[in-house]
Design a protein around this motif. Structure first.
Motif, PDB file in Angstrom:
ATOM      1  N   ALA A  95      41.071  38.272  33.686  1.00  0.00           N
ATOM      2  CA  ALA A  95      42.334  38.694  34.300  1.00  0.00           C
ATOM      3  C   ALA A  95      42.182  38.660  35.813  1.00  0.00           C
ATOM      4  N   ILE A  96      43.169  38.081  36.498  1.00  0.00           N
ATOM      5  CA  ILE A  96      43.129  37.964  37.953  1.00  0.00           C
ATOM      6  C   ILE A  96      44.365  38.636  38.549  1.00  0.00           C
ATOM      7  N   GLU A  97      44.121  39.602  39.416  1.00  0.00           N
ATOM      8  CA  GLU A  97      45.194  40.242  40.163  1.00  0.00           C
ATOM      9  C   GLU A  97      45.258  39.589  41.542  1.00  0.00           C
ATOM     10  N   LEU A  98      46.429  39.037  41.877  1.00  0.00           N
ATOM     11  CA  LEU A  98      46.608  38.324  43.137  1.00  0.00           C
ATOM     12  C   LEU A  98      47.296  39.214  44.171  1.00  0.00           C
ATOM     13  N   LYS A  99      46.787  39.193  45.391  1.00  0.00           N
ATOM     14  CA  LYS A  99      47.407  39.918  46.492  1.00  0.00           C
ATOM     15  C   LYS A  99      47.457  39.012  47.718  1.00  0.00           C
ATOM     16  N   GLN A 100      48.549  39.137  48.488  1.00  0.00           N
ATOM     17  CA  GLN A 100      48.671  38.404  49.748  1.00  0.00           C
ATOM     18  C   GLN A 100      48.382  39.306  50.950  1.00  0.00           C
ATOM     19  N   TRP A 101      47.722  40.423  50.725  1.00  0.00           N
ATOM     20  CA  TRP A 101      47.516  41.410  51.778  1.00  0.00           C
ATOM     21  C   TRP A 101      46.674  40.848  52.927  1.00  0.00           C
ATOM     22  N   THR A 102      47.060  41.222  54.132  1.00  0.00           N
ATOM     23  CA  THR A 102      46.212  40.994  55.305  1.00  0.00           C
ATOM     24  C   THR A 102      45.802  42.328  55.926  1.00  0.00           C
ATOM     25  N   ARG A 103      46.513  43.395  55.572  1.00  0.00           N
ATOM     26  CA  ARG A 103      46.129  44.736  56.016  1.00  0.00           C
ATOM     27  C   ARG A 103      46.677  45.747  55.008  1.00  0.00           C
ATOM     28  N   ALA A 104      46.040  46.886  54.971  1.00  0.00           N
ATOM     29  CA  ALA A 104      46.440  47.962  54.066  1.00  0.00           C
ATOM     30  C   ALA A 104      45.821  49.255  54.564  1.00  0.00           C
ATOM     31  N   GLN A 105      46.407  50.369  54.150  1.00  0.00           N
ATOM     32  CA  GLN A 105      45.914  51.675  54.567  1.00  0.00           C
ATOM     33  C   GLN A 105      45.267  52.369  53.373  1.00  0.00           C
ATOM     34  N   LEU A 106      44.023  52.813  53.546  1.00  0.00           N
ATOM     35  CA  LEU A 106      43.284  53.476  52.493  1.00  0.00           C
ATOM     36  C   LEU A 106      42.977  54.900  52.906  1.00  0.00           C
ATOM     37  N   SER A 107      42.794  55.763  51.907  1.00  0.00           N
ATOM     38  CA  SER A 107      42.474  57.160  52.188  1.00  0.00           C
ATOM     39  C   SER A 107      41.355  57.610  51.260  1.00  0.00           C
ATOM     40  N   PRO A 108      40.293  58.211  51.800  1.00  0.00           N
ATOM     41  CA  PRO A 108      39.206  58.700  50.947  1.00  0.00           C
ATOM     42  C   PRO A 108      39.673  59.763  49.957  1.00  0.00           C
ATOM     43  N   ALA A 109      40.738  60.488  50.314  1.00  0.00           N
ATOM     44  CA  ALA A 109      41.229  61.547  49.435  1.00  0.00           C
ATOM     45  C   ALA A 109      41.958  60.996  48.222  1.00  0.00           C
ATOM     46  N   ARG A 110      42.396  59.724  48.309  1.00  0.00           N
ATOM     47  CA  ARG A 110      43.145  59.125  47.208  1.00  0.00           C
ATOM     48  C   ARG A 110      42.580  57.734  46.934  1.00  0.00           C
ATOM     49  N   PRO A 111      41.373  57.672  46.382  1.00  0.00           N
ATOM     50  CA  PRO A 111      40.688  56.391  46.259  1.00  0.00           C
ATOM     51  C   PRO A 111      41.331  55.431  45.273  1.00  0.00           C
ATOM     52  N   GLY A 112      42.194  55.906  44.420  1.00  0.00           N
ATOM     53  CA  GLY A 112      42.825  55.017  43.449  1.00  0.00           C
ATOM     54  C   GLY A 112      44.078  54.347  43.947  1.00  0.00           C
ATOM     55  N   MET A 113      44.490  54.645  45.211  1.00  0.00           N
ATOM     56  CA  MET A 113      45.755  54.130  45.708  1.00  0.00           C
ATOM     57  C   MET A 113      45.603  53.500  47.079  1.00  0.00           C
ATOM     58  N   VAL A 114      46.516  52.585  47.381  1.00  0.00           N
ATOM     59  CA  VAL A 114      46.512  51.853  48.642  1.00  0.00           C
ATOM     60  C   VAL A 114      47.947  51.806  49.161  1.00  0.00           C
ATOM     61  N   ARG A 115      48.122  52.020  50.458  1.00  0.00           N
ATOM     62  CA  ARG A 115      49.440  51.874  51.059  1.00  0.00           C
ATOM     63  C   ARG A 115      49.549  50.515  51.729  1.00  0.00           C
ATOM     64  N   THR A 116      50.590  49.773  51.370  1.00  0.00           N
ATOM     65  CA  THR A 116      50.886  48.496  52.015  1.00  0.00           C
ATOM     66  C   THR A 116      52.341  48.533  52.458  1.00  0.00           C
ATOM     67  N   GLY A 117      52.554  48.559  53.740  1.00  0.00           N
ATOM     68  CA  GLY A 117      53.916  48.705  54.239  1.00  0.00           C
ATOM     69  C   GLY A 117      54.465  50.054  53.818  1.00  0.00           C
ATOM     70  N   GLU A 118      55.627  50.042  53.170  1.00  0.00           N
ATOM     71  CA  GLU A 118      56.265  51.268  52.717  1.00  0.00           C
ATOM     72  C   GLU A 118      55.889  51.620  51.285  1.00  0.00           C
ATOM     73  N   ARG A 119      55.073  50.801  50.655  1.00  0.00           N
ATOM     74  CA  ARG A 119      54.750  51.002  49.246  1.00  0.00           C
ATOM     75  C   ARG A 119      53.351  51.586  49.073  1.00  0.00           C
ATOM     76  N   ILE A 120      53.232  52.468  48.076  1.00  0.00           N
ATOM     77  CA  ILE A 120      51.929  52.965  47.645  1.00  0.00           C
ATOM     78  C   ILE A 120      51.666  52.366  46.277  1.00  0.00           C
ATOM     79  N   VAL A 121      50.576  51.644  46.158  1.00  0.00           N
ATOM     80  CA  VAL A 121      50.270  50.918  44.924  1.00  0.00           C
ATOM     81  C   VAL A 121      48.846  51.231  44.497  1.00  0.00           C
ATOM     82  N   GLN A 122      48.533  50.808  43.277  1.00  0.00           N
ATOM     83  CA  GLN A 122      47.181  50.973  42.786  1.00  0.00           C
ATOM     84  C   GLN A 122      46.195  50.116  43.565  1.00  0.00           C
ATOM     85  N   HIS A 123      44.972  50.600  43.658  1.00  0.00           N
ATOM     86  CA  HIS A 123      43.875  49.779  44.159  1.00  0.00           C
ATOM     87  C   HIS A 123      43.782  48.546  43.266  1.00  0.00           C
ATOM     88  N   PRO A 124      43.661  47.347  43.840  1.00  0.00           N
ATOM     89  CA  PRO A 124      43.684  46.143  43.004  1.00  0.00           C
ATOM     90  C   PRO A 124      42.573  46.098  41.963  1.00  0.00           C
TER      91      PRO A 124
END
Length: 645
Positions: A95-124
């Motif tokens: 299974a391959i998860e594709l992302k076009q990300w060039t930047r994202a915001q990560l937080s040690p307090a929420r390691p399972g999630m990533v913020r990209t723009g206005e969206r909060i999504v699962q870590h790929p």
């Protein structure tokens, strides 16, 4: 189902052309009944050519590639799935998860999630891990041996972002799934090295027949909903939440932690339509909270049926931990408690949720607990003395100074994972809307010609060992005694060419416990799950919150179609809570009732209306119940000889 299936080499010959994307758009519309969003199409245009080039550079031209492979039971789609054979000769999927990300915001307090723009999504890596776990759990290893791997491919991501993502995923099961960025996706020092990074070094081509076998293998959840809940409570979780279900769980846990640290009360509302996993998430959260030190959680539901089912599954040890919430706050809830209120749309709001202030008992519950998590579907409010809205909860949080969060669920775990069917049902049961014919192909949907067809359809599935149930609007008397024998009160007469025909069956039992003399008649809380339930007709209050594989819905005279509008006839109802309402108020409850009944079946649904004009309307939207006349002529004898259990 998938949008493209073929070898990587075949894909390379057309993936960069507009026609390739156009074919995928048409196939998407045919499969799901709705067109893809512009954002989805743009994502394909950016990622598919990049992926195909990467796979060619790794020397994987002969391996089969499935683009936008749909996980049958959930509605989630895997961006790409490679199918080949591993070194041991076993069929292998990557299974391959594709992302076009060039930047994202990560937080040690929420390691399972990533913020990209206005969206909060699962870590790929976590997201692809969910797909891997699904295929490991839903495809029987005994019946179909399968190796499953997963990789996150971020083809535009710089090394710095990839390093952060890897570090965040290094603690936990997501670490098993590589995260690859722009610098990792070139054939350096060799194509074999790239294939190794992708998890495909030993992958050899499989035949298309083998791929077809994989595509047609039966997907079965390892536990049913209630069984999964029991395993969570007992610490034997065999089910992983995926997509926005897992995101919702993490959001709730984060809010709980924040509320405890800040000493501030919090209200969290999780909204979602039928089958999006609200109850599963609530049970999983209860399991999480039970493992935390000094925890005092509760799982409440206004539905006695759901409470009884959960208690039966988990065992007597859950008594008090899992309980019914009606007209008082359960004992033992403190200012350190986290309360999970499932089926919040059924919460009692005496005297009428359309009038007055915030419901008193619900307000006391929220005021007593540290954090209250409410699982809500406003379109399942079916009585004027039940239900709460998202707006009311938000306003209550503002008045009381509580923190507020809202999480919306989308993915389907019911109705065969069909978002198209859920959208079709939502549109059908709008008060004024032009209904659309059903064009989807991912859900078994039709209209029956008469009640006998419904019964034969249910009996045939039951005979094959599948759960199937009959339900109806509350348009017939219910005067049976609480215990069997039950009276055949749901009685319907219709005209045939040789004269009138009448069909009659009892409502489900109103008893809370099964009778010793009638073991084939399940008690009310277990009508949806126990042997014999298919012989009775379930009402909205029995069926709501439950699910079964095949679902037959009888629409009574309380809701009829005239032109482009639904018309309510409360005088046709036998529900004492509703029949005295004016038609304009009754209408929304009737629409909500039939929408809820129509979304109980995980694999298929049949409709029938006792009103001839409404029945004709349904016949313009839905295909006929194919083969049932033949069943009446040929299979009736077989069903008599081998009665369904």
């Amino acid at each position: 189902m998938y949008l493209y299936g073929g070898t990587v080499a075949d894909a390379a010959r057309g993936v960069g052309e507009a026609g390739f994307i156009a074919v995928a758009e048409r196939r998407f519309t045919e499969m799901f009944g709705v067109p893809p969003t512009p954002e989805e199409v743009h994502s394909w245009q950016r990622s598919w050519p990049a992926l195909v080039q990467i796979l060619r550079s790794a020397g994987l031209e002969a391996v089969h590639l499935l683009l936008e492979y749909s996980l049958p039971a959930t509605g989630e789609r895997v961006d790409a799935l490679l199918v080949g054979r591993d070194a041991g000769g076993r069929l292998c999927t990557v299974a391959i998860e594709l992302k076009q990300w060039t930047r994202a915001q990560l937080s040690p307090a929420r390691p399972g999630m990533v913020r990209t723009g206005e969206r909060i999504v699962q870590h790929p890596a976590r997201q692809v891990g969910g797909y891997v776990h699904y295929l490991q759990q839903w495809v029987s290893r005994e019946d179909f041996p399968l190796t499953v791997r997963g990789t996150a491919v971020l083809h535009d991501a710089p090394a710095e972002l990839v390093a952060e993502l890897r570090a965040q995923a290094s603690r936990g099961p997501a670490s098993a799934h590589p995260v690859l960025g722009r610098d990792d996706l070139t054939p350096v020092p060799s194509p074999q090295a790239l294939a190794q990074r992708l998890g495909c070094a030993d992958l050899s081509p499989a035949s298309w027949d083998e791929v077809e076998d994989f595509l047609h293998v039966e997907h079965r959840p390892s536990p049913a909903l209630l069984q999964r809940a029991g395993e969570v409570i007992e610490g034997r979780d065999a089910f992983t939440l995926i997509g926005d279900q897992d995101l919702a769980r993490q959001e709730v846990l984060h809010a709980v932690d924040a509320a405890r640290k800040q000493g501030r009360k919090s209200i969290i509302v999780v909204t979602g339509g039928p089958g999006t996993g609200k109850t599963v998430i609530a049970c999983r959260l209860l399991g999480d909270l039970c493992k935390q030190p000094d925890s005092n959680p509760r799982l409440l539901s206004p539905s006695g049926t759901l409470t009884r089912q959960l208690r039966r599954t988990v065992g007597d040890s859950s008594r008090g931990l899992i309980t019914t919430f009606l007209n008082k706050v359960p004992a033992g809830i403190t200012d350190g408690s986290v309360v999970l209120l499932d089926e919040a749309h059924r919460a009692r709001t005496y005297p009428d949720h359309q009038q007055g202030a915030f419901p008193v008992i619900l307000g006391k519950l929220i005021g007593q607990a540290a954090v209250t998590v409410l699982f809500l579907d406003e379109r399942q409010i079916v009585r004027p003395t039940e239900g709460i809205t998202l707006t009311q909860l938000q306003q209550h949080a503002q008045r009381t100074g509580s923190a507020f969060a809202h999480i919306d669920l989308v993915s389907q775990f019911r109705c065969n994972g069909s978002r198209a069917y859920q959208q079709w049902v939502d549109h059908l049961f709008q008060s004024e809307a032009t209904a659309m014919p059903w064009t989807g192909r991912d859900y078994d949907l039709a209209v029956a010609a008469d009640p006998e067809q419904l019964e034969h359809w249910v009996a045939s599935h039951t005979h094959r060992g599948q759960t199937a149930r009959l339900t109806a609007g509350f348009c017939w008397p219910w005067d049976s005694p609480p215990t069997p024998p039950l009276l055949p009160e749901v009685s319907i007469t219709w005209e045939e060419t040789d004269g009138p025909r009448t069909w009659a069956r009892p409502w489900n039992s109103r008893a809370d416990e099964p009778g010793f003399d009638h073991p084939d008649v399940p008690a009310r809380p277990f009508w949806a799950t126990d042997t014999g339930g298919h012989d009775q007709v379930g009402c909205i209050y029995t069926a709501q919150g439950m699910e079964y594989a095949y679902n037959a819905v009888i629409m009574g005279g309380d809701l009829v179609r005239r032109g482009d509008r639904w018309i309510a006839h409360p005088e046709a109802s036998h529900d004492s809570q509703l029949r005295d309402l004016p038609p304009h108020r009754y209408l929304q409850y009737a629409l909500n009732t039939y929408r809820t009944l129509a979304t109980r079946g995980s694999r298929g649904t049949r409709f029938y209306s006792t009103d001839t004009i409404t029945q004709s309307f349904l016949q313009t939207l839905l295909p006929p119940n194919a083969g049932q006349r033949g069943l009446a002529a040929t299979d009736r004898q077989a069903l008599r000889a081998h009665p369904a259990e």
